[in-house]
Design a protein around this motif. Sequence first.
Motif, PDB file in Angstrom:
ATOM      1  N   ALA A  12      -3.478  -6.597   4.126  1.00 56.81           N
ATOM      2  CA  ALA A  12      -2.151  -6.009   4.290  1.00 56.81           C
ATOM      3  C   ALA A  12      -2.095  -4.612   3.683  1.00 56.81           C
ATOM      4  CB  ALA A  12      -1.096  -6.915   3.650  1.00 56.81           C
ATOM      5  N   VAL A  13      -2.711  -4.435   2.518  1.00 57.25           N
ATOM      6  CA  VAL A  13      -2.735  -3.114   1.880  1.00 57.25           C
ATOM      7  C   VAL A  13      -3.511  -2.127   2.744  1.00 57.25           C
ATOM      8  CG1 VAL A  13      -3.631  -1.825  -0.091  1.00 57.25           C
ATOM      9  CG2 VAL A  13      -2.361  -3.951  -0.458  1.00 57.25           C
ATOM     10  N   ARG A  14      -4.646  -2.569   3.238  1.00 58.51           N
ATOM     11  CA  ARG A  14      -5.442  -1.687   4.105  1.00 58.51           C
ATOM     12  C   ARG A  14      -4.637  -1.283   5.344  1.00 58.51           C
ATOM     13  NH1 ARG A  14     -10.711   0.158   5.031  1.00 58.51           N
ATOM     14  NH2 ARG A  14     -10.464   1.674   6.695  1.00 58.51           N
ATOM     15  N   ALA A  15      -3.914  -2.206   5.928  1.00 59.37           N
ATOM     16  CA  ALA A  15      -3.111  -1.895   7.115  1.00 59.37           C
ATOM     17  C   ALA A  15      -2.046  -0.849   6.800  1.00 59.37           C
ATOM     18  CB  ALA A  15      -2.472  -3.171   7.658  1.00 59.37           C
ATOM     19  N   GLU A  16      -1.425  -0.970   5.629  1.00 59.71           N
ATOM     20  CA  GLU A  16      -0.376  -0.007   5.270  1.00 59.71           C
ATOM     21  C   GLU A  16      -0.961   1.368   4.945  1.00 59.71           C
ATOM     22  OE1 GLU A  16       2.794  -0.289   5.692  1.00 59.71           O
ATOM     23  OE2 GLU A  16       2.437  -2.306   6.480  1.00 59.71           O
ATOM     24  N   VAL A  17      -2.100   1.394   4.283  1.00 62.67           N
ATOM     25  CA  VAL A  17      -2.752   2.679   4.007  1.00 62.67           C
ATOM     26  C   VAL A  17      -3.161   3.352   5.322  1.00 62.67           C
ATOM     27  CG1 VAL A  17      -4.817   3.744   3.003  1.00 62.67           C
ATOM     28  CG2 VAL A  17      -3.494   2.077   1.676  1.00 62.67           C
ATOM     29  N   ASP A  18      -3.682   2.564   6.249  1.00 60.35           N
ATOM     30  CA  ASP A  18      -4.052   3.115   7.565  1.00 60.35           C
ATOM     31  C   ASP A  18      -2.820   3.646   8.286  1.00 60.35           C
ATOM     32  OD1 ASP A  18      -6.696   2.505   7.141  1.00 60.35           O
ATOM     33  OD2 ASP A  18      -6.714   0.715   8.410  1.00 60.35           O
ATOM     34  N   ARG A  19      -1.707   2.949   8.160  1.00 60.68           N
ATOM     35  CA  ARG A  19      -0.476   3.380   8.822  1.00 60.68           C
ATOM     36  C   ARG A  19      -0.009   4.737   8.292  1.00 60.68           C
ATOM     37  NH1 ARG A  19       5.087   2.211   8.503  1.00 60.68           N
ATOM     38  NH2 ARG A  19       4.787   1.048   6.569  1.00 60.68           N
ATOM     39  N   LEU A  20      -0.335   4.997   7.023  1.00 59.74           N
ATOM     40  CA  LEU A  20       0.010   6.289   6.416  1.00 59.74           C
ATOM     41  C   LEU A  20      -1.015   7.381   6.732  1.00 59.74           C
ATOM     42  CD1 LEU A  20       1.080   5.023   2.867  1.00 59.74           C
ATOM     43  CD2 LEU A  20       2.597   5.906   4.647  1.00 59.74           C
ATOM     44  N   ASN A  21      -2.121   6.990   7.377  1.00 60.35           N
ATOM     45  CA  ASN A  21      -3.226   7.923   7.644  1.00 60.35           C
ATOM     46  C   ASN A  21      -3.763   8.549   6.357  1.00 60.35           C
ATOM     47  OD1 ASN A  21      -3.240   7.690  10.525  1.00 60.35           O
ATOM     48  ND2 ASN A  21      -1.395   8.965  10.596  1.00 60.35           N
ATOM     49  N   ALA A  22      -3.746   7.769   5.298  1.00 59.26           N
ATOM     50  CA  ALA A  22      -4.198   8.265   3.987  1.00 59.26           C
ATOM     51  C   ALA A  22      -5.713   8.136   3.874  1.00 59.26           C
ATOM     52  CB  ALA A  22      -3.522   7.482   2.871  1.00 59.26           C
ATOM     53  N   ARG A  23      -6.322   9.144   3.248  1.00 58.95           N
ATOM     54  CA  ARG A  23      -7.772   9.154   3.069  1.00 58.95           C
ATOM     55  C   ARG A  23      -8.178   9.298   1.599  1.00 58.95           C
ATOM     56  NH1 ARG A  23      -7.097   7.347   7.176  1.00 58.95           N
ATOM     57  NH2 ARG A  23      -7.800   7.996   9.248  1.00 58.95           N
ATOM     58  N   ARG A  24      -7.265   9.722   0.767  1.00 58.46           N
ATOM     59  CA  ARG A  24      -7.586   9.960  -0.632  1.00 58.46           C
ATOM     60  C   ARG A  24      -6.585   9.169  -1.493  1.00 58.46           C
ATOM     61  NH1 ARG A  24     -11.364  13.578  -1.316  1.00 58.46           N
ATOM     62  NH2 ARG A  24     -10.823  13.894  -3.521  1.00 58.46           N
ATOM     63  N   VAL A  25      -6.897   7.906  -1.655  1.00 58.84           N
ATOM     64  CA  VAL A  25      -5.970   6.960  -2.281  1.00 58.84           C
ATOM     65  C   VAL A  25      -6.182   6.892  -3.790  1.00 58.84           C
ATOM     66  CG1 VAL A  25      -5.257   4.533  -2.383  1.00 58.84           C
ATOM     67  CG2 VAL A  25      -5.794   5.593  -0.178  1.00 58.84           C
ATOM     68  N   MET A  26      -5.093   6.936  -4.505  1.00 53.12           N
ATOM     69  CA  MET A  26      -5.082   6.720  -5.948  1.00 53.12           C
ATOM     70  C   MET A  26      -4.555   5.309  -6.199  1.00 53.12           C
ATOM     71  SD  MET A  26      -2.763   8.790  -8.719  1.00 53.12           S
ATOM     72  CE  MET A  26      -3.015   8.683 -10.488  1.00 53.12           C
ATOM     73  N   VAL A  27      -5.279   4.551  -7.010  1.00 58.45           N
ATOM     74  CA  VAL A  27      -4.830   3.207  -7.388  1.00 58.45           C
ATOM     75  C   VAL A  27      -4.320   3.267  -8.825  1.00 58.45           C
ATOM     76  CG1 VAL A  27      -5.497   0.796  -7.748  1.00 58.45           C
ATOM     77  CG2 VAL A  27      -6.461   2.089  -5.825  1.00 58.45           C
ATOM     78  N   ILE A  28      -3.077   2.859  -9.018  1.00 59.76           N
ATOM     79  CA  ILE A  28      -2.513   2.774 -10.361  1.00 59.76           C
ATOM     80  C   ILE A  28      -2.362   1.308 -10.719  1.00 59.76           C
ATOM     81  CG2 ILE A  28      -0.534   3.286 -11.835  1.00 59.76           C
ATOM     82  CD1 ILE A  28       0.032   5.744 -10.219  1.00 59.76           C
ATOM     83  N   ALA A  29      -2.977   0.919 -11.837  1.00 53.47           N
ATOM     84  CA  ALA A  29      -2.886  -0.455 -12.344  1.00 53.47           C
ATOM     85  C   ALA A  29      -3.245  -0.433 -13.818  1.00 53.47           C
ATOM     86  CB  ALA A  29      -3.814  -1.395 -11.581  1.00 53.47           C
ATOM     87  N   GLY A  30      -2.448  -1.066 -14.643  1.00 57.74           N
ATOM     88  CA  GLY A  30      -2.761  -1.151 -16.059  1.00 57.74           C
ATOM     89  C   GLY A  30      -3.998  -1.997 -16.302  1.00 57.74           C
ATOM     90  N   PRO A  31      -4.553  -1.942 -17.508  1.00 59.26           N
ATOM     91  CA  PRO A  31      -5.763  -2.719 -17.817  1.00 59.26           C
ATOM     92  C   PRO A  31      -5.622  -4.206 -17.524  1.00 59.26           C
ATOM     93  CG  PRO A  31      -5.342  -1.113 -19.541  1.00 59.26           C
ATOM     94  CD  PRO A  31      -4.150  -1.072 -18.626  1.00 59.26           C
ATOM     95  N   ALA A  32      -4.448  -4.771 -17.790  1.00 61.91           N
ATOM     96  CA  ALA A  32      -4.265  -6.208 -17.563  1.00 61.91           C
ATOM     97  C   ALA A  32      -4.306  -6.568 -16.087  1.00 61.91           C
ATOM     98  CB  ALA A  32      -2.935  -6.659 -18.171  1.00 61.91           C
ATOM     99  N   ALA A  33      -4.033  -5.610 -15.212  1.00 63.94           N
ATOM    100  CA  ALA A  33      -4.028  -5.874 -13.772  1.00 63.94           C
ATOM    101  C   ALA A  33      -5.265  -5.318 -13.076  1.00 63.94           C
ATOM    102  CB  ALA A  33      -2.770  -5.275 -13.138  1.00 63.94           C
TER     103      ALA A  33
END
Length: 363
Positions: free
Chosen positions: A22-43
């Motif tokens: 689902a995440v990949r589908a949404e990123v593709d829908r945005l035509n994004a190529r340079r993705v930043m992932v934000i997640a704290g250490p616990a996640a």
Amino acid sequence: MHFVHESLPQCVRFATGGAPDAVRAEVDRLNARRVMVIAGPAAAALAEKVTSELSPVLRHDEVVMHVPVEVAQRTRAAAAAHRVDAIVAVGGGSTTGLAKAVALTTGVPIVAVPTTYAGSEATAVWGLTEAGRKTTGIDPVVLPRAIVYDATLLRGLPVDLSVASGLNALAHCVDSLWAPSADPINAVFAAEGARALHQGLPLVATAPQGLAGLEIALYGAYLAATAFASAGSGLHHKICHVLGGRFDLPHAQTHATVLPYVLAFNAPNAPDAAERLATAFGSPTALAGLQELRRTLHAPRSLRDLGLREADIPVAVTDVVAIAPPSNPTRVTEQNLTGLLLAAWAGADPTDQAPVIDRPAAG
């Protein structure tokens, strides 16, 4: 009828067990190529799983509660340095809040993947804390373009955090019934969200791995956030933002603790809202239903337990009175707000609060 209701433009996916696709589908829908992932250490482990179909250019883990301005500035600089064109935020409200801080100044779109019931993912509200003061605002640019809800991602959430986060979501329902822009449409969302959370949270508390409880609680949290996004921030949230920003109290636990006292404060002057909540809880009164749920969940009981000092209350009262909504069902004064916060600080029985029958003047 005379009201204005705004529905926010957002794609919402419930995809139990299917977050990576689902995440990949949404990123593709945005035509994004340079993705930043934000997640704290616990996640971090969950973020690796959720983004396994992507090749992020940056993973960022400096997530801090209440989003201090200096943290936001460092995160914005990192996003700029890597020429980020989309953010995937995996975590709770602090994570989503940090992603929003980046979007606020850059316009970079967000795909939110919640791992709590915080609800920030469904609103256009941003918040930043500087020098002990939390400032919030509304801007459509910070609204995540998409949400991916996957109940399996909440299986690792400790029960006490599930309880606090779930009651934070319930606070969105309650506040939405009398917030400045409350209307009949978000009242329906709020009531159904309250019903679902009332049903789902006890299941989560007794069977934290069970998908039945996790899914209905997540559904309720989304409805709660949708109602809140339209209705705006009421007295409960004004109080909790002051307590969190100025005294660095834990976000979800503070909301869970303050909620029954605000309900007791406002319900006498908001009979329609109180009746909706009582019906959602299947209880004779809204407060009785909430208190029974809190007992079942072993919810946080006092602000004192969260680190607030009694000496801090006058400062909090001054700050809250300055921003309390004029439309609040019960007129807010230094005297009655002091009584509310002292009761919440001590963990007193909210049913002992003397009802204040005092409707604000029209307009």
